[in-house]
Structures are given as structure tokens and as C-alpha cells.
Scaffold this active site. Structure first.
Site, PDB file in Angstrom:
ATOM      1  N   CYS A 177       0.838  -1.197   0.000  1.00 27.24           N
ATOM      2  CA  CYS A 177       0.000   0.000   0.000  1.00 27.24           C
ATOM      3  C   CYS A 177       0.879   1.255   0.000  1.00 27.24           C
ATOM      4  CB  CYS A 177      -0.877   0.027   1.246  1.00 27.24           C
ATOM      5  SG  CYS A 177      -1.791  -1.494   1.476  1.00 27.24           S
TER       6      CYS A 177
ATOM      7  N   ARG B 274       2.214   1.216  -5.966  1.00 25.61           N
ATOM      8  CA  ARG B 274       2.361   0.309  -4.822  1.00 25.61           C
ATOM      9  C   ARG B 274       1.106  -0.510  -4.565  1.00 25.61           C
ATOM     10  NH1 ARG B 274       6.709   1.930  -1.538  1.00 25.61           N
ATOM     11  NH2 ARG B 274       5.853   0.771   0.201  1.00 25.61           N
TER      12      ARG B 274
ATOM     13  N   TRP C  51      -3.473  -2.210  -1.514  1.00 22.71           N
ATOM     14  CA  TRP C  51      -3.344  -3.511  -2.168  1.00 22.71           C
ATOM     15  C   TRP C  51      -3.792  -4.507  -1.101  1.00 22.71           C
ATOM     16  CZ3 TRP C  51      -0.896  -8.230  -1.624  1.00 22.71           C
ATOM     17  CH2 TRP C  51      -0.764  -9.011  -2.779  1.00 22.71           C
TER      18      TRP C  51
ATOM     19  N   ASN D 148       0.138   0.467   6.141  1.00 20.55           N
ATOM     20  CA  ASN D 148       0.728  -0.421   5.142  1.00 20.55           C
ATOM     21  C   ASN D 148       1.408  -1.537   5.911  1.00 20.55           C
ATOM     22  OD1 ASN D 148       2.175  -1.604   3.033  1.00 20.55           O
ATOM     23  ND2 ASN D 148       3.772  -0.031   3.058  1.00 20.55           N
ATOM     24  N   GLY D 149       1.013  -2.792   5.675  1.00 22.43           N
ATOM     25  CA  GLY D 149       1.632  -3.902   6.400  1.00 22.43           C
ATOM     26  C   GLY D 149       0.566  -4.860   6.900  1.00 22.43           C
TER      27      GLY D 149
ATOM     28  N   GLU E  22      12.663 -14.273 -17.896  1.00 22.84           N
ATOM     29  CA  GLU E  22      12.252 -12.880 -17.704  1.00 22.84           C
ATOM     30  C   GLU E  22      11.283 -12.442 -18.800  1.00 22.84           C
ATOM     31  OE1 GLU E  22      12.217 -10.854 -15.427  1.00 22.84           O
ATOM     32  OE2 GLU E  22      12.077  -8.870 -16.321  1.00 22.84           O
TER      33      GLU E  22
ATOM     34  N   LYS F 100       7.486 -11.100 -18.091  1.00 21.90           N
ATOM     35  CA  LYS F 100       6.967  -9.795 -18.564  1.00 21.90           C
ATOM     36  C   LYS F 100       5.625  -9.982 -19.260  1.00 21.90           C
ATOM     37  CE  LYS F 100       8.771  -7.849 -16.685  1.00 21.90           C
ATOM     38  NZ  LYS F 100       9.705  -7.848 -15.695  1.00 21.90           N
TER      39      LYS F 100
ATOM     40  N   GLU G 176       2.812 -10.942 -16.754  1.00 22.47           N
ATOM     41  CA  GLU G 176       2.456  -9.860 -15.831  1.00 22.47           C
ATOM     42  C   GLU G 176       1.519  -8.840 -16.460  1.00 22.47           C
ATOM     43  OE1 GLU G 176       6.107  -8.829 -12.831  1.00 22.47           O
ATOM     44  OE2 GLU G 176       6.497  -8.462 -14.940  1.00 22.47           O
TER      45      GLU G 176
ATOM     46  N   HIS H  31      11.384 -32.513 -22.433  1.00 23.66           N
ATOM     47  CA  HIS H  31      10.898 -33.271 -21.279  1.00 23.66           C
ATOM     48  C   HIS H  31       9.566 -32.747 -20.773  1.00 23.66           C
ATOM     49  CE1 HIS H  31      14.722 -35.284 -21.312  1.00 23.66           C
ATOM     50  NE2 HIS H  31      15.307 -34.099 -21.365  1.00 23.66           N
TER      51      HIS H  31
ATOM     52  N   LYS I  78       4.038  -3.195  -7.130  1.00 28.00           N
ATOM     53  CA  LYS I  78       5.458  -3.018  -7.418  1.00 28.00           C
ATOM     54  C   LYS I  78       6.319  -3.425  -6.235  1.00 28.00           C
ATOM     55  CE  LYS I  78       8.689  -0.809 -10.016  1.00 28.00           C
ATOM     56  NZ  LYS I  78       8.938  -1.914 -10.924  1.00 28.00           N
TER      57      LYS I  78
HETATM   58  C1  G6P Z   1       6.970  -7.603  -7.336  1.00 26.83           C
HETATM   59  C2  G6P Z   1       7.118  -6.748  -8.580  1.00 26.83           C
HETATM   60  C3  G6P Z   1       8.197  -7.343  -9.483  1.00 26.83           C
HETATM   61  C4  G6P Z   1       9.496  -7.505  -8.718  1.00 26.83           C
HETATM   62  C5  G6P Z   1       9.308  -8.311  -7.433  1.00 26.83           C
HETATM   63  C6  G6P Z   1      10.529  -8.219  -6.542  1.00 26.83           C
HETATM   64  O1  G6P Z   1       6.422  -8.821  -7.691  1.00 26.83           O
HETATM   65  O2  G6P Z   1       5.895  -6.653  -9.270  1.00 26.83           O
HETATM   66  O3  G6P Z   1       8.406  -6.495 -10.602  1.00 26.83           O
HETATM   67  O4  G6P Z   1      10.441  -8.140  -9.538  1.00 26.83           O
HETATM   68  O5  G6P Z   1       8.214  -7.790  -6.677  1.00 26.83           O
HETATM   69  O6  G6P Z   1      10.670  -6.883  -6.136  1.00 26.83           O
HETATM   70  P1  G6P Z   1      12.020  -6.211  -5.693  1.00 26.83           P
HETATM   71  O7  G6P Z   1      11.641  -4.791  -5.403  1.00 26.83           O
HETATM   72  O8  G6P Z   1      12.488  -6.944  -4.482  1.00 26.83           O
HETATM   73  O9  G6P Z   1      12.977  -6.326  -6.830  1.00 26.83           O
END
Ligand code: G6P
Length: 611
Positions: free
Chosen positions: A2, A27, A73, A99-100, A484, A488, A491, A507, A606
Site C-alpha cells: 500500500c 504500490r 493492495w 501499510n503492512g 524474464e 513480462k 504480468e 521433457h 510493485k
Molecule cells: C513484485 C514486482 C516485481 C518484482 C518483485 C521483486 O512482484 O511486481 O516487478 O520483480 O516484486 O521486487 P524487488 O523490489 O524486491 O525487486
């Protein structure tokens, strides 16, 4: 998770708060709310985005020079109006944003219910503000004391702000495990989860430490610990620039951040080596350099995209420095009772520096005596504060939820780290060391060149935007890139995608391949090129559609693939930095064409500050 923002001063609080919430929306974005103190304590909140809140409050009384806002969130309770923050206490004289997670909220709630409290939401947060009021009235202490005593009873993680109708010129904030930064202006103060809502107004900030409570009243900031010890806040100057927080003419932050990579990669290398003299120094290693150079084993802990950067680092460190490396999902590592020796070095990688699982993994490894090295992007965040030594990636603020420039900056810094360790250990020849440094210098131009394939990638996205599944394949340094690329796409476009080691496809995933399945292959001209070509043949034989990332001038794969995207030739160990760029663009264009919210994909946040 949050986002929190608050203001106390002489200006109208609402415009500052709503703008701050927009900056913090990355966030969390399932609901939002504001509270304003102006004789009465008014709370307005709404499920949905910050823009929904702004539309909702348009005709309301928004006056007040003290206020706070929250973008959520959801953890406890579904994202609806009722569960949105701020939350009121029983009498509605107090309001809180949080937040938490309050872990022991259920037992506190049961106790408060016995005292006659009734609750309007399903959240853990509401319980905390009721507890504060209970202490305030029953123990009859000032607000800050009630907050401090209540926090003494709470188990969990929090960043909170409290306002009370009884104290119209007072704002209280506290932190444990979730960040809080206080901006100090002229006769005004700002409180936020990070500096992005603050930088426009003041460059002077103080980060609260865990277990600290800030009381702002009568133009003064005082900080105490929950244990009642007075602390002098450490005021520092922000380096962040306001332009970095705006889209600068791009349609989305993600696109802007993809295009920023030539610069952000250059920034992450700047001043750290001199290829002509063959010198390299990551200053952040400090006195811990010998520990890491002599480590018998390195463990990398991270989540999400940062975990993928960690995997590139595993290949780099083993390849160049010859130290065994294990890459761990922080969430698994922290709970699975791993073997950790005192001479182990743990590298924690995190863009935000706030990821709860990564932080917990650090604390666990620290308690076993390991040396912890952090690779983070957000200056002053929790992870750099929790580690023994570390290095910042200097990618600048990343706002798009899907990480792009932070990944390439992490890989750049980790390449430098691997090189520095290898050089100190003597496991790399001087000529190879200089050769890689030289090549690193050309990476920003090569990324620039890779970006020029944008139109071609857009055309490919048009063709495959309706695919239901995607497979991404790579070998060696191409494998983490495949992971990766798949992440992407998942997501932001909500298309199911899997990254796989190209040879391992036989496999399992090969069973999925038919004429409907696009397969993205990293097929640059390096060690296992011929093997990757064979894997492409295997896909083609089953009528899969092949999109290959190839080295400029490649002819062999061109014959086999439906589409090729050329990238400039570079050293094999630097391929991730260039080859990931077309995959970021492919995911971006597919998501835009599908009408998805690229910068704020559903359900994601994020910064994941809950485990
Ligand atoms: C969330 C974000 C990702 C990120 C991950 C780890 O899932 O959406 O984009 O890679 O957290 O976050 P950090 O800030 O520890 O790299």
C-alpha cells in the site's frame, strides 16, 4: 504494497495528498481514501483507482491543512469501499492509514469486542485504531503515548499515520518493517511510503527506522522509539529528480523505462571502472570485500525479476570467479531451514529494497552469521539498511509495475561485481578482464540499437496478440532471459507464458507445441548456438511459430524462424543486457494491443511488503 501520504502545514492538504497518491499508485491500486482534519475529521474512500477517489470527493468538503491518504493492495478483506483506508476508531475521533499486516489482530479484536467495540471492516488495520482509542481513553494519556503503547502490543509489520480530532495540529507516524519517510519543508511536513510524493516540495527528508514513532506538531518533528527512547532524526538530501517521476511524453511509464535503458545502464556503470587502465571498484563492498572474494559459497536471495537477475549473476560468478553460487527464492529460503555457514556470503537483490520475503531472508541469514551484500535501486530503502555492505543500481525511479530498467541495471552491477571478485581472486586473465570492461562500455549503444526494432516487434505483437500461451526458450545466459521474457508477458498481458531451458523442452513443454503456439527463442551466436538451432528445428517440426532473437547478420535461424529480431553482437556473458530488450517491447506491445493496463496490471504491486 500500500501507499501512504500525509501532510501537515499551512497549505491545503488535499491537493498534495491526491497528487501524492497518484505517485504512489504503483504500490497498490484496488482502493484509495483520504482523511482531512478541519475541526471535524472527514474520511472519504472508494474501491478502485485514485482517479475514482478523486471523482468521488469532488463535491465534498476538502478543506484542511492536515490530512492523509492511502492507496491499497488488499491483504485482509476484499477490495471494497468498506475495507479501504483510512479507518475510524469506535468514536470516529481517530483515523488511521496502514501499510503492512497486524498478525495478532484477531486476538486484539476479540478483546476489544468484549469491551463493546464494533467493527465496520474486515481489516486488521481497523483493530489497531480501535486499540489506540481504547488506550487513549482508558489509560488517559496523550495521543502519542497511546500510539506507542498500542504498538507495543502489536505483532507484525506496519507503516502507519494517525490523526485525531482531539489534536487538530498533530500528526503521528510509525514504522516497523514498512517504510516511512518524513519530508521537512518550511513550516510544513510530509509523510510518505517513499520520497516520490515529497520531492516536488522539499529535498530534506528523514527516514524513520524500525520501531520509531514520529510526532509532528507545532512545526516540530520529534522521534521516539516504541520503547520510549528519544532519537535525533537524521536529515538527508534527496537526489531524486522530479522529471524522473513523469512520463515525459511516453504513453506509459513502462515504455519510458524501456527506452531509458541506454542511459540507466550507463548510470549503473558510471564511475565504477576505467577500461583503459583496467581498474574496477564497487565502493560499496567496503571492508567486506575480502569476505566476498574469499567466500566458499555465495547464496543469492531475491523475488520476481530480481530473482532472474540473480540467476544471471549465478552464471557470471561461477563462470568468472569460480565460486559456487545458489540462487534462492527468498520466500522459500527463509522458511526451509537451509544450511548457512558463517563464511557464506548472501547477495540480496531487490529493486524496491522493501520486499518482505527478501528482507526476512536477510535477517535469517544474518542471524546465522553470514555476510550480507545488497543490490538495490531505491536509495535509503529497508534492504540497504539491513545489509552489511552493498551497491545501488542507480536506475532511477521505476514506476511501471513490470520491472525493465531495474533488471538491466541489476545485471550490469552484478556483472561488475562478478568481475571485481574474479579479478581479485585471479580467476580471470588480465586480457579477458579488460576485454569485458571494454565491451561493457558499448552496451548502452547496443541497447539503443536493439530498441530500433520496435516497429518490427509491434508487427509481431499484432500477429500473436490473441495467442493463449507462449513458450520462451534459451540456453546458458539465454535461459534467465527466457524466464524474464515470459514473466513480462504474463504480468502485463495475462497470456500464459513459460520460460524453459531450450533442451529441457523435450521433457514436457514440447507436448504443448502446435500451430497455435508462439515460441520465442534466444538464439544469439554463442557457445550453444548450434544446439539452440536444433531445438528450433524441434519446434518447427511440430508446427510451432518461431520468433527468434538473433545476432545481427544471422542467416541460419532466419531460414527456420517465422520472425527474427536482430540484436547487435556482444560478448556471450553480456547477452542478457541486450537480448531482454526486444522481449520487454514484445510484452509491452501485446499488452497494449489487448487493452491491458500496462503500468498497473491487475493483482500485482510493485513493492511487495507482505510475505
Ligand atoms: C513484485 C514486482 C516485481 C518484482 C518483485 C521483486 O512482484 O511486481 O516487478 O520483480 O516484486 O521486487 P524487488 O523490489 O524486491 O525487486
Amino acid at each position: 504494497m500500500c501507499g501512504i501520504v500525509a501532510y501537515i502545514g499551512k497549505q491545503d492538504a488535499y491537493p498534495i495528498i491526491i497528487k501524492g497518491l497518484q505517485r504512489l499508485e504503483y504500490r497498490g491500486y484496488d482502493s484509495a481514501g483520504v482523511a482531512l482534519l478541519n475541526g471535524s475529521l472527514n474520511v472519504y474512500k472508494k474501491a478502485g483507482k485514485v482517479s475514482d477517489l478523486a471523482a468521488f470527493v469532488k463535491d465534498k468538503n476538502l478543506s484542511g491543512v492536515v490530512g492523509m491518504g492511502h492507496t491499497r493492495w488488499a491483504t485482509h478483506g476484499e477490495p471494497n469501499d468498506r475495507n479501504a483506508h483510512p479507518h475510524f476508531s469506535q468514536s470516529k475521533d481517530f483515523a488511521i492509514i496502514h501499510n503492512g499486516i497486524i498478525e495478532n489482530y484477531a486476538s486484539i479484536k476479540a478483546e476489544l469486542m468484549k469491551q463493546g467495540h464494533t467493527f465496520e471492516s474486515d481489516t486488521d488495520t481497523e483493530v489497531l485504531v480501535h486499540l489506540i482509542e481504547e488506550i487513549y481513553t482508558k489509560v488517559n494519556v496523550p495521543l502519542e503515548e497511546a500510539v506507542r503503547l498500542a504498538l507495543g502490543e502489536v505483532v507484525g509489520a506496519y507503516a502507519i499515520v494517525i490523526l485525531s480530532k482531539n489534536d487538530p495540529n498533530k500528526l503521528i507516524a510509525a514504522r516497523k518493517g514498512s517504510p516511512i519517510v518524513v519530508g521537512i519543508g518550511k513550516d510544513e511536513f510530509f509523510v510518505a511510503s517513499d520520497a516520490t510524493p515529497i520531492v516536488e516540495y522539499t529535498k530534506n527528508v528523514a527516514y524513520l527506522n524500525d520501531g520509531e514513532v514520529a510526532v509532528i506538531s507545532d512545526g516540530k518533528l520529534t522521534v521516539k522509539t516504541i520503547g520510549n527512547e528519544i532519537k535525533i532524526p537524521f536529515v538527508q538530501e534527496l537526489e531524486m529528480k522530479l522529471e524522473a517521476l513523469e512520463k515525459g511524453g511516453y504513453e506509459h511509464f513502462m515504455l519510458k523505462e524501456i527506452y531509458e535503458q541506454p542511459r540507466s545502464i550507463a548510470d549503473s556503470m558510471r564511475g565504477r571502472f576505467d577500461s583503459r587502465n583496467g581498474t574496477l571498484k564497487l565502493g560499496g563492498l567496503r571492508e567486506f570485500e575480502t569476505k566476498i572474494v574469499n567466500a566458499k559459497r555465495i547464496i543469492i536471495a531475491a523475488c520476481g525479476t530480481s530473482w532472474h537477475a540473480g540467476m544471471v549473476a549465478e552464471y557470471l560468478i561461477e563462470d568468472l570467479a569460480r565460486i559456487p553460487v545458489e540462487v534462492e527464492y527468498a520466500s522459500e529460503f527463509r522458511y526451509r531451514n537451509p544450511v548457512i555457514y558463517e563464511d557464506d556470503v548472501v547477495i540480496a537483490i531487490s529493486q524496491s529494497g522493501e520486499t518482505a520475503d527478501t528482507l526476512a531472508a536477510i535477517e535469517m541469514a544474518k542471524s546465522k552469521g553470514a555476510t550480507i551484500f545488497g543490490v538495490c535501486n531505491v536509495v535509503g530503502s529497508s534492504i540497504p539498511r539491513a545489509t552489511h555492505a552493498g551497491t545501488y543500481t542507480h536506475a532511477g525511479p521505476e514506476i511501471g509495475v513490470a520491472s525493465t530498467k531495474a533488471f538491466t541495471a541489476q545485471v550490469t552491477v552484478l556483472t561488475l561485481l562478478a568481475l571485481q571478485i574474479a579479478h581479485k581472486r585471479g580467476s580471470i586473465s588480465e586480457s579477458r578482464f579488460r576485454q569485458i570492461l571494454n565491451e561493457l562500455e558499448s552496451i548502452p549503444q547496443k541497447v539503443e540499437k536493439a530498441l530500433q526494432s520496435n516497429d518490427k516487434i509491434l508487427a509481431i505483437a499484432q500477429e500473436y496478440k490473441n495467442a493463449r500461451n507462449f513458450l520462451y526458450l534459451g540456453r546458458g545466459y539465454g535461459f534467465p532471459v527466457a524466464l524474464e521474457g515470459a514473466l513480462k508477458l504474463k504480468e502485463i498481458s495475462y497470456i500464459h507464458a513459460e520460460g524453459y531451458p531450450a533442451a529441457e523442452m523435450k521433457h514436457g513443454p514440447i507436448a504443448l507445441i502446435d500451430a497455435e503456439m508462439p515460441v520465442v527463442v534466444i538464439a544469439t551466436k554463442h557457445g550453444s548456438y548450434e544446439k539452440v538451432v536444433s531445438n528450433i528445428q524441434e519446434v518447427r517440426a511440430r508446427k510451432g511459430k518461431i520468433i527468434a532473437i538473433v545476432t545481427e547478420g544471422d542467416t541460419q535461424v532466419k531460414e527456420l524462424a517465422d520472425y527474427v529480431i536482430e540484436i547487435p553482437e556482444t560478448d556471450e556473458i553480456l547477452v542478457p543486457l541486450v537480448s531482454v530488450v526486444p522481449l520487454q517491447l514484445l510484452a509491452y506491445h501485446i499488452a497494449v494491443l489487448r487493452g491491458c493496463n500496462v503500468d498497473q496490471p491487475r493483482n500485482l504491486a510493485k513493492s511487495v511488503t507482505v510475505e
